[in-house]
Scaffold this active site. Structure first.
Site, PDB file in Angstrom:
ATOM      1  N   HIS A   1     -38.763  55.877  23.887  1.00  0.00           N
ATOM      2  CA  HIS A   1     -40.130  56.294  23.527  1.00  0.00           C
ATOM      3  C   HIS A   1     -40.345  56.329  22.019  1.00  0.00           C
ATOM      4  O   HIS A   1     -41.462  56.162  21.551  1.00  0.00           O
ATOM      5  CB  HIS A   1     -40.472  57.633  24.169  1.00  0.00           C
ATOM      6  CG  HIS A   1     -39.460  58.714  23.941  1.00  0.00           C
ATOM      7  ND1 HIS A   1     -38.207  58.679  24.513  1.00  0.00           N
ATOM      8  CD2 HIS A   1     -39.502  59.843  23.199  1.00  0.00           C
ATOM      9  CE1 HIS A   1     -37.534  59.760  24.137  1.00  0.00           C
ATOM     10  NE2 HIS A   1     -38.293  60.480  23.333  1.00  0.00           N
TER      11      HIS A   1
ATOM     12  N   ASP B   1     -29.998  77.688  24.786  1.00  0.00           N
ATOM     13  CA  ASP B   1     -30.613  76.671  23.929  1.00  0.00           C
ATOM     14  C   ASP B   1     -31.944  77.301  23.542  1.00  0.00           C
ATOM     15  O   ASP B   1     -32.883  77.331  24.328  1.00  0.00           O
ATOM     16  CB  ASP B   1     -30.793  75.364  24.705  1.00  0.00           C
ATOM     17  CG  ASP B   1     -31.457  74.292  23.851  1.00  0.00           C
ATOM     18  OD1 ASP B   1     -31.665  74.533  22.642  1.00  0.00           O
ATOM     19  OD2 ASP B   1     -31.779  73.221  24.395  1.00  0.00           O
TER      20      ASP B   1
ATOM     21  N   LYS C   1     -38.144  75.248  14.896  1.00  0.00           N
ATOM     22  CA  LYS C   1     -39.258  75.812  15.663  1.00  0.00           C
ATOM     23  C   LYS C   1     -39.433  77.277  15.252  1.00  0.00           C
ATOM     24  O   LYS C   1     -39.993  77.547  14.209  1.00  0.00           O
ATOM     25  CB  LYS C   1     -39.006  75.649  17.163  1.00  0.00           C
ATOM     26  CG  LYS C   1     -39.150  74.210  17.648  1.00  0.00           C
ATOM     27  CD  LYS C   1     -37.876  73.427  17.589  1.00  0.00           C
ATOM     28  CE  LYS C   1     -38.006  72.066  18.229  1.00  0.00           C
ATOM     29  NZ  LYS C   1     -36.723  71.581  18.755  1.00  0.00           N
TER      30      LYS C   1
ATOM     31  N   PHE D   1     -33.452  69.932  27.438  1.00  0.00           N
ATOM     32  CA  PHE D   1     -34.252  69.221  26.456  1.00  0.00           C
ATOM     33  C   PHE D   1     -33.620  67.835  26.283  1.00  0.00           C
ATOM     34  O   PHE D   1     -32.443  67.659  26.552  1.00  0.00           O
ATOM     35  CB  PHE D   1     -34.262  69.997  25.138  1.00  0.00           C
ATOM     36  CG  PHE D   1     -35.035  69.318  24.054  1.00  0.00           C
ATOM     37  CD1 PHE D   1     -36.408  69.170  24.162  1.00  0.00           C
ATOM     38  CD2 PHE D   1     -34.392  68.800  22.940  1.00  0.00           C
ATOM     39  CE1 PHE D   1     -37.123  68.524  23.164  1.00  0.00           C
ATOM     40  CE2 PHE D   1     -35.108  68.159  21.941  1.00  0.00           C
ATOM     41  CZ  PHE D   1     -36.470  68.014  22.056  1.00  0.00           C
ATOM     42  N   ASP D   2     -34.394  66.841  25.792  1.00  0.00           N
ATOM     43  CA  ASP D   2     -33.869  65.458  25.829  1.00  0.00           C
ATOM     44  C   ASP D   2     -32.619  65.231  24.977  1.00  0.00           C
ATOM     45  O   ASP D   2     -31.688  64.574  25.425  1.00  0.00           O
ATOM     46  CB  ASP D   2     -34.965  64.411  25.563  1.00  0.00           C
ATOM     47  CG  ASP D   2     -35.730  64.619  24.279  1.00  0.00           C
ATOM     48  OD1 ASP D   2     -35.418  65.566  23.532  1.00  0.00           O
ATOM     49  OD2 ASP D   2     -36.653  63.838  24.008  1.00  0.00           O
TER      50      ASP D   2
ATOM     51  N   ALA E   1     -34.404  77.388  20.878  1.00  0.00           N
ATOM     52  CA  ALA E   1     -35.303  76.996  19.787  1.00  0.00           C
ATOM     53  C   ALA E   1     -36.502  77.940  19.676  1.00  0.00           C
ATOM     54  O   ALA E   1     -36.986  78.217  18.585  1.00  0.00           O
ATOM     55  CB  ALA E   1     -35.788  75.567  20.012  1.00  0.00           C
TER      56      ALA E   1
ATOM     57  N   TYR F   1     -20.021  75.623  -2.134  1.00  0.00           N
ATOM     58  CA  TYR F   1     -19.599  74.827  -0.976  1.00  0.00           C
ATOM     59  C   TYR F   1     -19.142  75.722   0.175  1.00  0.00           C
ATOM     60  O   TYR F   1     -19.396  75.429   1.338  1.00  0.00           O
ATOM     61  CB  TYR F   1     -18.456  73.880  -1.378  1.00  0.00           C
ATOM     62  CG  TYR F   1     -18.111  72.887  -0.293  1.00  0.00           C
ATOM     63  CD1 TYR F   1     -18.711  71.623  -0.271  1.00  0.00           C
ATOM     64  CD2 TYR F   1     -17.214  73.202   0.726  1.00  0.00           C
ATOM     65  CE1 TYR F   1     -18.417  70.719   0.733  1.00  0.00           C
ATOM     66  CE2 TYR F   1     -16.919  72.305   1.731  1.00  0.00           C
ATOM     67  CZ  TYR F   1     -17.521  71.061   1.729  1.00  0.00           C
ATOM     68  OH  TYR F   1     -17.233  70.172   2.725  1.00  0.00           O
TER      69      TYR F   1
HETATM   70  C1  LIG Z   1     -35.989  70.740  19.397  1.00  0.00           C
HETATM   71  C2  LIG Z   1     -35.068  71.141  20.447  1.00  0.00           C
HETATM   72  C3  LIG Z   1     -33.728  70.741  20.424  1.00  0.00           C
HETATM   73  C4  LIG Z   1     -33.164  69.777  19.401  1.00  0.00           C
HETATM   74  O1  LIG Z   1     -33.263  70.260  18.114  1.00  0.00           O
HETATM   75  P1  LIG Z   1     -33.475  69.319  16.818  1.00  0.00           P
HETATM   76  O2  LIG Z   1     -33.574  70.320  15.719  1.00  0.00           O
HETATM   77  O3  LIG Z   1     -34.714  68.534  17.037  1.00  0.00           O
HETATM   78  O4  LIG Z   1     -32.268  68.465  16.701  1.00  0.00           O
HETATM   79  C5  LIG Z   1     -32.911  71.210  21.442  1.00  0.00           C
HETATM   80  N1  LIG Z   1     -33.374  71.984  22.416  1.00  0.00           N
HETATM   81  C6  LIG Z   1     -34.648  72.406  22.470  1.00  0.00           C
HETATM   82  C7  LIG Z   1     -35.110  73.289  23.577  1.00  0.00           C
HETATM   83  C8  LIG Z   1     -35.546  71.977  21.496  1.00  0.00           C
HETATM   84  O5  LIG Z   1     -36.823  72.356  21.568  1.00  0.00           O
END
Ligand SMILES: *Cc1c(COP(=O)(O)O)cnc(C)c1O
Length: 454
Positions: A446, A212, A255, A123-124, A214, A70
């Site tokens: 969407h 951010d 990603k 990002f959304d 990814a 844990y």
């Molecule tokens: C995919 C993504 C996120 C969100 O991540 P999740 O793993 O889908 O929750 C945030 N910012 C960027 C740039 C992304 O491509």
């Protein structure tokens, strides 16, 4: 240079193209929303590159070493050491995926309602979490036409950034989010010079910069290929320099970390770690597992390094460019140059007879599925949603249909099938109709909306 993929295939997952009649029935049953299609009815699935990649034999074997303690698991320490080695950030917290990191960070950094959070482009989910925490997200993307070459179309407009800070006051800005690569702008890279300049401005005004990140490895590849002075550097050295121009990161590991689930937070200083860590425990789990199993942490630690392999990156970005070239040479309008993870078709140009509020980018996803069993997704005004105050549809600057390529999953022959479906749809573009809602959810519409053809 050899042309083949830098791997061979050890395990296969059968796919097939169902008949045109079956595709018509499946699309109707899905209310013309690709999120409601069953994946077994899809031939080539380009809905997203998130969590859809293939792991290596090294990742699968590392999973057997998962320490499921844990707290303080050895798997956590392997992950932590890897992240610190790549980023220089000492304080590392896993999360269940990227949005878990966003929720934890923004809930602590946004201390007053109405504060701003500034980004090259959100990002959304990142935008959504900033809003849920009471902030006003602001995009300061450089303005480039979709069909004109620029090596770094993901860049922050640093002149506007400094103006914005002067106009609104640094004390009203919770933090700056540097998104690399810039997903919402088409997976476009951000230059080292832009990252450095953004950080310089931030420090001048005492502001925090969080990445951010990814697709950190794909961004490093673009810097290596396109920015002067980086051709002879290894991607990992480029990553180290890049992360030196920030105070921490939020990351979706689905990603470039080459895992099917996971996320990360990492910070340079302890104070920030303590602040954000306080929110991780109730939302995600204890600081050393963050909602993941020990085996997931192992796979992520291996994947983070594999993604920085120069041969892998050349193959990865090369495959996306290959699909882009096939489409562009056939005259299909696309965002040019293509980004790191996806080809974005300019649906406004592809379907000029469909008005923006009949969502050309979405209409094209339906056509591509019918044409070749290819699943894509709209990135445009449908995704933007409605203005919460006026209830009007918000018009996006772009109407894209995104073809996101999963990592290490499809061959270039598959890309040729995708190109054929797009080109066939292009030849018949006048027959493609817009869509209207038959059911419209209030948030993130969407994903779950129902549609009919106009
Ligand atoms: C995919 C993504 C996120 C969100 O991540 P999740 O793993 O889908 O929750 C945030 N910012 C960027 C740039 C992304 O491509």
């Amino acid at each position: 240079m050899p042309k083949g993929e830098p791997f061979k295939i050890k395990m296969v997952e059968p796919i097939r193209l169902i008949s045109r009649e079956e595709r018509e029935a499946a699309l109707k049953a899905a209310h013309y929303n690709p999120f409601f299609l069953r994946s077994s009815d899809v031939y080539i699935d380009l809905l997203t590159d998130s969590g859809t990649g293939a792991m290596s034999q090294f990742q699968w074997s590392a999973m057997m070493l998962g320490d499921e303690a844990y707290a303080g698991a050895s798997s956590y320490y392997k992950l932590k050491e890897t992240v610190t080695d790549i980023t220089g950030y000492e304080y590392v917290i896993p999360t269940h995926q990227g949005r878990g990191a966003e929720k934890s960070a923004f809930s602590q950094l946004i201390t007053r309602k109405g504060m701003y959070v500034v980004s090259n482009m959100f990002f959304d989910t990142t935008r959504g979490h900033a809003q849920l925490a009471g902030a006003r997200p602001v995009d300061l993307l450089m303005d480039y036409p979709t069909d004109e070459f620029h090596p770094f179309k993901g860049n922050m407009d640093t002149v506007k950034l400094e103006q914005f800070i002067n106009e609104h006051g640094a004390e009203n800005i919770a933090c700056i989010i540097m998104t690399v690569t810039n997903n919402s702008a088409g997976g476009q890279p951000v230059s080292m010079a832009n990252i450095r300049e953004t950080y310089r401005i931030a420090k001048k005004y005492g502001l925090l910069v969080l990445f951010d990140v990814a697709r950190y490895a794909e961004n490093c590849h673009f810097i290596r290929m396109r920015e002067e002075g980086y051709a002879d550097k290894l991607p990992i050295d480029i990553a180290r320099e890049m992360f030196s121009y920030g105070d921490g990161l939020m990351m979706s590991a689905k990603k470039d970390a080459l895992v099917n689930i996971g996320g990360l937070l990492a910070f340079r200083d302890e104070e920030l770690y303590n602040k954000v860590g306080g929110a991780v425990v109730p939302f995600e789990g204890f600081l050393t597992y963050g909602g993941l199993a020990g085996r997931d942490l192992e796979a992520m630690a291996v994947g983070l390094r594999e993604a920085l392999d120069p041969d892998y990156l050349a193959y990865r970005v090369g495959q996306v460019q290959y699909l882009g070239e096939l489409l562009r040479s056939a005259g299909v309008p696309i965002q040019w140059p293509v980004g790191g993870h996806a080809v974005f078709i300019d649906a406004a140009k592809f379907l000029p007879h469909i008005p923006w509020d009949q969502f050309p980018g979405h209409a094209l996803t339906a056509a591509l599925y019918l044409e070749g069993g290819v699943r894509a997704v709209e990135v445009g005004s449908l995704m933007m949603g409605r203005d919460p105050e006026t209830g009007e549809n918000v018009r996006s600057p772009f109407e894209f249909t995104r073809l996101a390529i999963p990592r290490r999953v499809y061959t270039n022959q598959h890309m040729e099938d995708v190109a054929e479906a797009v080109i066939n749809a292009y030849k018949r573009r006048e027959e493609i109709r817009g869509v209207r809602f038959t059911k419209e959810p209030k948030v993130l519409r969407h994903f779950t909306a129902h549609f009919d053809l106009v």
